[in-house]
Design a protein around this motif. Sequence first.
Motif, mmCIF file in Angstrom:
data_model
loop_
_atom_site.group_PDB
_atom_site.id
_atom_site.type_symbol
_atom_site.label_atom_id
_atom_site.label_comp_id
_atom_site.label_asym_id
_atom_site.label_seq_id
_atom_site.Cartn_x
_atom_site.Cartn_y
_atom_site.Cartn_z
ATOM 1 N N VAL A 188 46.657 -53.931 62.486
ATOM 2 C CA VAL A 188 45.636 -52.918 62.463
ATOM 3 C C VAL A 188 44.508 -53.130 62.284
ATOM 4 O O VAL A 188 44.042 -53.306 62.016
ATOM 5 N N GLY A 189 44.509 -53.806 63.781
ATOM 6 C CA GLY A 189 43.132 -54.434 64.557
ATOM 7 C C GLY A 189 42.170 -54.072 64.957
ATOM 8 O O GLY A 189 43.216 -52.715 66.025
ATOM 9 N N ARG A 190 40.943 -53.449 64.461
ATOM 10 C CA ARG A 190 39.901 -52.841 65.205
ATOM 11 C C ARG A 190 38.936 -52.895 65.038
ATOM 12 O O ARG A 190 38.550 -53.622 64.431
ATOM 13 N N TRP A 191 37.942 -52.792 65.707
ATOM 14 C CA TRP A 191 36.996 -53.033 65.952
ATOM 15 C C TRP A 191 35.592 -51.898 65.675
ATOM 16 O O TRP A 191 35.534 -51.416 66.582
ATOM 17 N N LEU A 192 34.338 -51.926 64.664
ATOM 18 C CA LEU A 192 33.746 -51.006 65.020
ATOM 19 C C LEU A 192 32.586 -51.101 66.045
ATOM 20 O O LEU A 192 32.136 -52.242 67.169
ATOM 21 N N ASP A 193 33.198 -50.486 67.050
ATOM 22 C CA ASP A 193 31.867 -49.873 68.167
ATOM 23 C C ASP A 193 30.775 -48.225 68.006
ATOM 24 O O ASP A 193 31.311 -47.728 69.250
ATOM 25 N N PRO A 194 29.825 -48.774 67.178
ATOM 26 C CA PRO A 194 28.442 -47.877 67.053
ATOM 27 C C PRO A 194 27.681 -47.529 68.684
ATOM 28 O O PRO A 194 28.140 -48.845 69.704
ATOM 29 N N PRO A 195 26.901 -46.614 68.749
ATOM 30 C CA PRO A 195 26.238 -46.651 70.027
ATOM 31 C C PRO A 195 25.156 -47.390 69.706
ATOM 32 O O PRO A 195 24.320 -47.693 69.016
ATOM 33 N N ARG A 196 25.239 -47.991 70.406
ATOM 34 C CA ARG A 196 23.430 -49.613 70.645
ATOM 35 C C ARG A 196 22.448 -48.638 70.453
ATOM 36 O O ARG A 196 22.369 -49.802 69.259
ATOM 37 N N GLU A 197 22.008 -47.417 70.693
ATOM 38 C CA GLU A 197 20.417 -46.842 70.237
ATOM 39 C C GLU A 197 21.212 -47.152 68.229
ATOM 40 O O GLU A 197 20.020 -47.123 67.477
ATOM 41 N N ILE A 198 21.897 -46.937 67.934
ATOM 42 C CA ILE A 198 22.206 -46.509 66.581
ATOM 43 C C ILE A 198 22.386 -48.084 65.673
ATOM 44 O O ILE A 198 22.017 -47.604 64.677
ATOM 45 N N LEU A 199 23.277 -48.912 66.632
ATOM 46 C CA LEU A 199 23.518 -50.256 66.438
ATOM 47 C C LEU A 199 22.223 -50.493 65.456
ATOM 48 O O LEU A 199 21.360 -51.275 64.993
ATOM 49 N N TYR A 200 21.614 -50.597 66.801
ATOM 50 C CA TYR A 200 19.694 -50.822 66.719
ATOM 51 C C TYR A 200 18.585 -50.712 65.737
ATOM 52 O O TYR A 200 17.945 -51.296 65.087
ATOM 53 N N LYS A 201 18.684 -49.139 65.685
ATOM 54 C CA LYS A 201 18.629 -48.108 64.519
ATOM 55 C C LYS A 201 18.188 -49.088 62.617
ATOM 56 O O LYS A 201 17.323 -48.962 62.798
ATOM 57 N N ARG A 202 19.566 -49.213 63.309
ATOM 58 C CA ARG A 202 20.076 -50.144 61.721
ATOM 59 C C ARG A 202 19.400 -50.937 61.636
ATOM 60 O O ARG A 202 19.221 -51.471 60.540
ATOM 61 N N ILE A 203 19.908 -51.728 62.094
ATOM 62 C CA ILE A 203 18.944 -53.270 62.270
ATOM 63 C C ILE A 203 17.707 -53.261 61.642
ATOM 64 O O ILE A 203 17.022 -54.091 60.541
ATOM 65 N N ASN A 204 17.183 -53.037 63.004
ATOM 66 C CA ASN A 204 15.543 -52.540 62.306
ATOM 67 C C ASN A 204 14.498 -52.053 61.165
ATOM 68 O O ASN A 204 14.021 -52.952 60.712
ATOM 69 N N GLU A 205 15.613 -50.749 60.902
ATOM 70 C CA GLU A 205 15.216 -50.416 59.512
ATOM 71 C C GLU A 205 15.843 -51.570 58.326
ATOM 72 O O GLU A 205 14.307 -51.567 57.587
ATOM 73 N N ARG A 206 15.992 -52.191 58.719
ATOM 74 C CA ARG A 206 17.360 -52.915 57.894
ATOM 75 C C ARG A 206 16.650 -54.902 57.465
ATOM 76 O O ARG A 206 16.347 -54.756 55.869
ATOM 77 N N ILE A 207 16.067 -54.563 58.172
ATOM 78 C CA ILE A 207 15.143 -56.000 58.784
ATOM 79 C C ILE A 207 13.331 -56.134 57.458
ATOM 80 O O ILE A 207 13.806 -56.907 56.612
ATOM 81 N N PRO A 208 13.083 -55.028 57.234
ATOM 82 C CA PRO A 208 12.208 -55.454 56.588
ATOM 83 C C PRO A 208 12.193 -55.937 54.722
ATOM 84 O O PRO A 208 11.776 -56.193 54.315
ATOM 85 N N ASN A 209 13.769 -55.151 54.611
ATOM 86 C CA ASN A 209 14.116 -54.925 53.323
ATOM 87 C C ASN A 209 14.631 -56.788 52.734
ATOM 88 O O ASN A 209 14.821 -56.894 51.677
ATOM 89 N N LEU A 210 14.995 -57.232 54.318
ATOM 90 C CA LEU A 210 14.953 -59.094 54.239
ATOM 91 C C LEU A 210 14.314 -60.100 53.582
ATOM 92 O O LEU A 210 14.210 -60.587 52.857
ATOM 93 N N ILE A 211 13.585 -59.324 54.155
ATOM 94 C CA ILE A 211 11.999 -60.568 54.230
ATOM 95 C C ILE A 211 11.982 -61.128 52.725
ATOM 96 O O ILE A 211 11.391 -62.267 53.276
ATOM 97 N N GLU A 212 11.638 -60.434 52.230
ATOM 98 C CA GLU A 212 10.794 -61.237 49.827
ATOM 99 C C GLU A 212 12.021 -62.083 49.941
ATOM 100 O O GLU A 212 12.114 -63.436 50.163
ATOM 101 N N GLY A 213 13.457 -61.445 49.786
ATOM 102 C CA GLY A 213 14.242 -62.469 49.582
ATOM 103 C C GLY A 213 15.004 -63.603 50.343
ATOM 104 O O GLY A 213 15.648 -63.966 50.474
ATOM 105 N N MET A 214 14.726 -62.611 51.697
ATOM 106 C CA MET A 214 15.232 -64.934 52.477
ATOM 107 C C MET A 214 13.806 -65.557 52.368
ATOM 108 O O MET A 214 14.590 -66.543 52.295
#
Length: 294
Positions: A188-214
Amino acid sequence: MILPILGGPTGSGKTAVSLHLDPDRFEIVSFDSRQVYRELSVGTTAPTPSELAEIPHHLIGFLSANEAPNASLFCKWAETTIKSIESRGKIPFLVGGTGFYLRAFLLGMFPVPNVTQSTKEYVNELSLEEATKILREKDPKALESLFANDGYRIRRALEVVLSGSRWSEVSRKLEGGYLEKRSDLQLVGRWLDPPREILYKRINERIPNLIEGMLEETKFVREKYGEDAPGLRTLGYNFALDFLNGKLERNTFIEELAQSHRNYAKRQVTWFKKDPILSPISYEEAVQLYTNIE
């Protein structure tokens, strides 16, 4: 035997889908080449301790940052893990963004020779133009199946050629895939394919939360293993090192990190679109599909 598989780019919601599963029935087998490092959980966006506590996860945070996994080793680890899960009467749920590892495990790998570290280092130092030129001289047919801008595969083909085999010959047939060994499996094989604008928005929003720990992770690994540790060669840690070494300003570091994650997601989407086993699915459809597996 059902074998559910969920791939997808970074930020697409794979972990969130897996947390909807019944832990009494499923255990997660992660196929992510970056989340294997125990010291680098923040920068690789690995599941948090609370998420890991909700359902058993495997092949996450089990290597030190000075170790270098490869697809062949990962396939062996995955097969052992799946056998263990099945022995407990549970269903292994394969989840990950490293499409190459997933495909190598399921369909097999090319029978390439062992490549020495010195050969890898030599090829890695070559420009794409230089690597292409040498490959054209030694195995011109290899370039017929490679994209001109695919630096990774051109260098990989050259490594094989310099190790005594022709890429044009060894790349004709995959060998040793898990599906060859398990005729009882129902994928039962699938891959998540969100709209590109939503995907990039999620990535942009989570980056600031990674900085200090990274940055803390980078400092720790640098002090313990040095800047050449394999773990620090994974996505984004090069920018963290540059920032710590005074080569990047903070805002530039954040911008470069976000851009690298977006580029990575784009490459992952391109890979999964060509996958012969997995088909695209939305997040909502994935939750519905996998939580209703019998």
